[in-house]
Write a protein that holds these residues in place. Structure first.
Motif, mmCIF file in Angstrom:
data_model
loop_
_atom_site.group_PDB
_atom_site.id
_atom_site.type_symbol
_atom_site.label_atom_id
_atom_site.label_comp_id
_atom_site.label_asym_id
_atom_site.label_seq_id
_atom_site.Cartn_x
_atom_site.Cartn_y
_atom_site.Cartn_z
ATOM 1 N N THR A 104 0.825 -1.316 -0.054
ATOM 2 C CA THR A 104 0.069 0.019 0.052
ATOM 3 C C THR A 104 0.657 1.250 0.049
ATOM 4 O O THR A 104 0.393 2.440 -0.556
ATOM 5 C CB THR A 104 -1.038 0.008 1.311
ATOM 6 N N LEU A 105 2.069 1.247 0.480
ATOM 7 C CA LEU A 105 2.900 2.522 0.527
ATOM 8 C C LEU A 105 3.476 2.727 -0.897
ATOM 9 O O LEU A 105 3.328 3.570 -1.369
ATOM 10 C CB LEU A 105 4.285 1.811 1.227
ATOM 11 N N PHE A 106 3.694 1.593 -1.712
ATOM 12 C CA PHE A 106 4.130 1.759 -3.075
ATOM 13 C C PHE A 106 2.905 2.349 -3.965
ATOM 14 O O PHE A 106 3.051 3.120 -4.955
ATOM 15 C CB PHE A 106 4.562 0.701 -3.679
ATOM 16 N N SER A 107 1.473 1.829 -3.733
ATOM 17 C CA SER A 107 0.476 2.602 -4.280
ATOM 18 C C SER A 107 0.477 3.852 -3.920
ATOM 19 O O SER A 107 0.011 4.706 -4.736
ATOM 20 C CB SER A 107 -0.682 1.581 -3.818
ATOM 21 N N ALA A 108 0.544 4.136 -2.607
ATOM 22 C CA ALA A 108 0.377 5.566 -2.194
ATOM 23 C C ALA A 108 1.570 6.808 -2.855
ATOM 24 O O ALA A 108 1.026 7.642 -3.518
ATOM 25 C CB ALA A 108 0.540 5.688 -0.735
ATOM 26 N N LEU A 109 2.847 5.984 -2.982
ATOM 27 C CA LEU A 109 3.726 6.802 -3.929
ATOM 28 C C LEU A 109 3.297 6.925 -5.282
ATOM 29 O O LEU A 109 3.570 8.119 -5.727
ATOM 30 C CB LEU A 109 4.996 5.827 -3.548
ATOM 31 N N VAL A 110 2.908 5.913 -5.966
ATOM 32 C CA VAL A 110 2.353 6.208 -7.226
ATOM 33 C C VAL A 110 1.149 7.252 -7.482
ATOM 34 O O VAL A 110 1.370 7.924 -8.274
ATOM 35 C CB VAL A 110 1.930 4.747 -7.972
ATOM 36 N N ALA A 111 0.284 7.140 -6.265
ATOM 37 C CA ALA A 111 -0.512 8.217 -6.241
ATOM 38 C C ALA A 111 -0.336 9.526 -6.247
ATOM 39 O O ALA A 111 -0.533 10.616 -6.699
ATOM 40 C CB ALA A 111 -1.570 7.932 -5.134
ATOM 41 N N VAL A 112 0.866 9.697 -5.133
ATOM 42 C CA VAL A 112 1.300 10.989 -5.078
ATOM 43 C C VAL A 112 2.390 11.517 -6.321
ATOM 44 O O VAL A 112 2.315 12.532 -6.485
ATOM 45 C CB VAL A 112 2.177 11.208 -3.759
ATOM 46 N N PHE A 113 3.182 10.597 -6.690
ATOM 47 C CA PHE A 113 4.244 11.173 -7.635
ATOM 48 C C PHE A 113 3.884 10.905 -8.925
ATOM 49 O O PHE A 113 4.770 11.114 -9.807
ATOM 50 C CB PHE A 113 5.678 10.398 -7.222
ATOM 51 N N GLY A 114 2.667 10.352 -9.237
ATOM 52 C CA GLY A 114 2.392 9.937 -10.674
ATOM 53 C C GLY A 114 1.601 10.953 -11.323
ATOM 54 O O GLY A 114 0.804 10.589 -12.216
ATOM 55 N N ARG A 115 1.834 12.175 -10.950
ATOM 56 C CA ARG A 115 1.158 13.299 -11.405
ATOM 57 C C ARG A 115 1.112 13.695 -12.924
ATOM 58 O O ARG A 115 0.423 14.146 -13.698
ATOM 59 C CB ARG A 115 1.182 14.702 -10.574
ATOM 60 N N ASN A 116 2.409 13.073 -13.421
ATOM 61 C CA ASN A 116 2.706 13.408 -14.777
ATOM 62 C C ASN A 116 2.427 12.022 -15.483
ATOM 63 O O ASN A 116 2.435 12.305 -16.578
ATOM 64 C CB ASN A 116 4.524 13.473 -14.917
ATOM 65 N N LEU A 117 1.698 11.256 -15.318
ATOM 66 C CA LEU A 117 1.188 10.047 -15.969
ATOM 67 C C LEU A 117 -0.125 10.306 -16.472
ATOM 68 O O LEU A 117 -0.792 11.264 -15.941
ATOM 69 C CB LEU A 117 1.004 8.933 -14.846
ATOM 70 N N PRO A 118 -0.634 9.828 -17.753
ATOM 71 C CA PRO A 118 -1.707 9.752 -18.362
ATOM 72 C C PRO A 118 -2.909 9.538 -17.239
ATOM 73 O O PRO A 118 -2.624 8.499 -16.504
ATOM 74 C CB PRO A 118 -1.560 8.958 -19.384
ATOM 75 N N GLU A 119 -3.852 10.074 -17.259
ATOM 76 C CA GLU A 119 -4.990 9.993 -16.073
ATOM 77 C C GLU A 119 -5.318 8.484 -16.341
ATOM 78 O O GLU A 119 -5.745 7.735 -15.145
ATOM 79 C CB GLU A 119 -6.296 10.783 -16.531
ATOM 80 N N THR A 120 -5.658 8.158 -17.637
ATOM 81 C CA THR A 120 -5.975 6.607 -17.657
ATOM 82 C C THR A 120 -5.177 5.607 -17.215
ATOM 83 O O THR A 120 -5.265 4.448 -16.546
ATOM 84 C CB THR A 120 -6.385 6.386 -19.024
ATOM 85 N N LEU A 121 -3.961 5.648 -17.465
ATOM 86 C CA LEU A 121 -2.884 4.888 -17.108
ATOM 87 C C LEU A 121 -2.759 4.716 -15.681
ATOM 88 O O LEU A 121 -2.524 3.693 -14.999
ATOM 89 C CB LEU A 121 -1.639 5.171 -17.854
ATOM 90 N N LYS A 122 -2.668 5.978 -15.035
ATOM 91 C CA LYS A 122 -2.466 6.055 -13.508
ATOM 92 C C LYS A 122 -3.617 5.281 -12.920
ATOM 93 O O LYS A 122 -3.560 4.380 -11.972
ATOM 94 C CB LYS A 122 -2.326 7.338 -12.994
ATOM 95 N N ALA A 123 -5.024 5.617 -13.466
ATOM 96 C CA ALA A 123 -6.056 4.749 -12.976
ATOM 97 C C ALA A 123 -5.859 3.335 -13.046
ATOM 98 O O ALA A 123 -6.276 2.548 -11.903
ATOM 99 C CB ALA A 123 -7.359 5.441 -13.322
ATOM 100 N N ASN A 124 -5.533 2.871 -14.267
ATOM 101 C CA ASN A 124 -5.538 1.216 -14.254
ATOM 102 C C ASN A 124 -4.349 0.866 -13.352
ATOM 103 O O ASN A 124 -4.492 -0.272 -12.815
ATOM 104 C CB ASN A 124 -5.185 1.148 -15.559
ATOM 105 N N VAL A 125 -3.287 1.572 -13.325
ATOM 106 C CA VAL A 125 -2.064 1.143 -12.597
ATOM 107 C C VAL A 125 -2.417 0.998 -10.958
ATOM 108 O O VAL A 125 -2.118 -0.087 -10.139
ATOM 109 C CB VAL A 125 -0.900 1.884 -12.515
#
Length: 338
Positions: A104-125
């Motif tokens: 869950t830590l890694f999920s939270a990190l992706v959520a916080v630091f993944g702002r430059n990701l395309p929205e659909t890709l981030k949602a699916n990840v």
């Protein structure tokens, strides 16, 4: 009462993961920003709930609450404080909580630091990360609950295994799990890319930092484990040649290949299919190592006690995630340019 609250927090984390595993995927298909935003909010909420639950278990160990079966079996009132902390994950149930915490830590990190990701890709990840979280939270709640009570409460605990009363226990497992579980992000990126049917150099650029972080932690974890084995049992000791140690080495090899392949893909846009496959295989080998440690298939001085129900449950997780990801890969790979 605090122990029960910790248990309920874990149940709430499961409910959050279930929502997170469905809503963002639907949002990505519909290009609904509100539904996709659930991925970020849900990942942070799930992490907070697991942190609280893990904190409650840690508190029970620190204060020597022997009414909790997990504390009674793995602690003692006279154990030094550092071993009370490390003893939290010096057993099957606690180590699975550590696994879930890092996931869950890694999920939270992706959520916080993944702002430059395309929205659909981030949602699916983040949705794929949630699928994994659902599986392991269910595994903990159904087969490995660390919050079970004893009534009446024993006056004293059974103590932590003397071999584990070492500073290595405080360092080796967390580093190893940061590597093992860190590769889940690469896996989630691969599955998300396959779901979208699109992969390019930008994808490799987004995956590479997570791969490097997981590979670095796993390298340090293996090195620490080898050093611990050296001064505990000596070179040639059974621990150093332990099949569990070999199981941790397999995802390291695959992760090394993934790291190099991602670099090539980022620079030359080559090896696309190979890179996606390696991302799937690396985390699959991490899951396989988890299964081998906890199923009783291998005999090891630091494998956890075997339980058929646990082994079957993890085997089902293996079949679902590895089989599902490879099936998706087989279906989508021909549509991706090599």
């Amino acid at each position: 009462m605090i122990i029960e609250i910790g248990h309920y927090a874990l149940v709430l984390a499961l409910a959050t993961a279930l929502i997170l595993s469905v809503v963002p995927v639907i949002g990505a298909r519909r290009h609904d920003r509100a539904m996709m935003d659930v991925a970020t909010i849900g990942s942070l909420a799930m992490f907070a709930l697991v942190v609280f639950s893990f904190g409650v278990l840690t508190y029970a160990h620190v204060v020597s609450d022997f009414s909790v079966e997990n504390v009674w079996e793995n602690s003692h009132s006279l154990v030094p404080l550092i071993y009370k902390y490390s003893g939290v994950w010096g057993n099957h149930e606690g180590s699975m909580m550590l696994w879930l915490l890092i996931l869950t830590l890694f999920s939270a990190l992706v959520a916080v630091f993944g702002r430059n990701l395309p929205e659909t890709l981030k949602a699916n990840v983040l949705a794929v990360q949630a699928w994994i979280s659902v599986a392991f939270t269910l595994f903990i709640l159904l087969t490995s609950n660390p919050f079970l009570r004893l009534d009446p409460a024993p006056a004293e605990g059974r103590d932590l295994n003397p071999v584990l009363q070492d500073v290595g226990l405080a360092i080796h497992p967390p580093l190893l799990y940061l590597g093992y579980v860190g590769f889940s992000v690469c896996f989630s990126f691969a599955v998300a890319a396959l779901l979208e049917g699109r992969i390019d150099a930008a994808w490799a650029r987004w995956v590479r930092p997570w791969t490097l972080a997981a590979w670095t932690f796993l390298t340090l974890g293996i090195a620490m484990g080898s050093y611990w084995a050296y001064y505990e049992l000596g070179w040639g000791g059974w621990w150093f040649w332990d099949p569990v140690e070999n199981a941790s080495f397999m995802p390291w090899l695959a992760g090394t290949a993934l790291l190099h392949s991602a670099l090539v893909m980022e620079k030359r846009e080559a090896l696309k299919i190979w890179t996606v496959l390696l991302a799937i295989l690396t985390f699959s080998l991490s899951l396989m190592g988890t299964f081998l440690v906890r199923s009783g298939v291998l005999t090891s001085v630091h494998a956890f006690a075997s339980d058929p129900s646990r082994g079957v449950f993890i085997l089902c997780i293996l079949l679902i995630f590895i089989g599902g990801a490879l099936s998706l890969f087989a279906f989508r790979a021909p549509k991706l340019s090599a």
